[in-house]
Design an enzyme around this catalytic site. Sequence first.
Site, PDB file in Angstrom:
ATOM      1  N   ASP A 156       0.859  -1.190   0.000  1.00  0.00           N
ATOM      2  CA  ASP A 156       0.000   0.000   0.000  1.00  0.00           C
ATOM      3  C   ASP A 156       0.891   1.234   0.000  1.00  0.00           C
ATOM      4  O   ASP A 156       1.989   1.214   0.568  1.00  0.00           O
ATOM      5  CB  ASP A 156      -0.909   0.017   1.227  1.00  0.00           C
ATOM      6  CG  ASP A 156      -2.016  -1.023   1.166  1.00  0.00           C
ATOM      7  OD1 ASP A 156      -2.381  -1.418   0.041  1.00  0.00           O
ATOM      8  OD2 ASP A 156      -2.510  -1.428   2.225  1.00  0.00           O
ATOM      9  N   ASP A 170      -7.113  -1.528  -4.402  1.00  0.00           N
ATOM     10  CA  ASP A 170      -8.205  -1.183  -3.477  1.00  0.00           C
ATOM     11  C   ASP A 170      -9.140  -0.158  -4.111  1.00  0.00           C
ATOM     12  O   ASP A 170     -10.367  -0.258  -3.998  1.00  0.00           O
ATOM     13  CB  ASP A 170      -7.647  -0.608  -2.166  1.00  0.00           C
ATOM     14  CG  ASP A 170      -6.795  -1.605  -1.396  1.00  0.00           C
ATOM     15  OD1 ASP A 170      -7.026  -2.821  -1.548  1.00  0.00           O
ATOM     16  OD2 ASP A 170      -5.901  -1.166  -0.652  1.00  0.00           O
TER      17      ASP A 170
END
Length: 197
Positions: A156, A170
């Site tokens: 991330d 995401d």
Amino acid sequence: MAEAERIIGTPDTPDAAGDGQERPDAEQAQPPERPRGRRRIAVLFAVAVFAYLLDLGSKMLVVAKLEHHEPVEVIGDWLRFAAIRNAGAAFGFGEAFTVIFTVIAAAVIVVIARLARKLHSLPWAIALGLLLGGALGNLTDRIFRSPGVFEGAVVDFIAPKHFAVFNLADSAIVCGGILIVILSFRGLDPDGTVHRD
């Protein structure tokens, strides 16, 4: 025989009413639907591949250039790029259930692949393509990144202020999910039919 053809009409002659218009029979009317369905499936997989490659490329860049370095400020402290490894679900939830999230992602991919056979709606093709690309992006991390197969931590890096850190996979999953909710509220089904409750 000629009388029967005049009454029921044939694909090559005007219909029995003699209005001068050719009317295709059921076999001739069917082929346009199949290519249309195939085009929707092509859109689904094109969107999925685009989302997947964008996610994969961004993660490779983040691991090579940003991991173990100071965060990069994009918009002051409101938006930064900061590399982290997330063993949980989207936005950092449920780090103790990595294997379960891996199985869920694989199940989502299988469901989308099965649903694609009945797909005749362009908006649904785009929505499912975003879901598929995002699921594949994070599943790739789960399988190939440390600490091990099906337990890998997702990369991330998008870090808005006062919000969880996430990635492009995401984002694709969330956008696809929102689009599906909108389509469902509007009564549009994946097969292209519209219903009103």
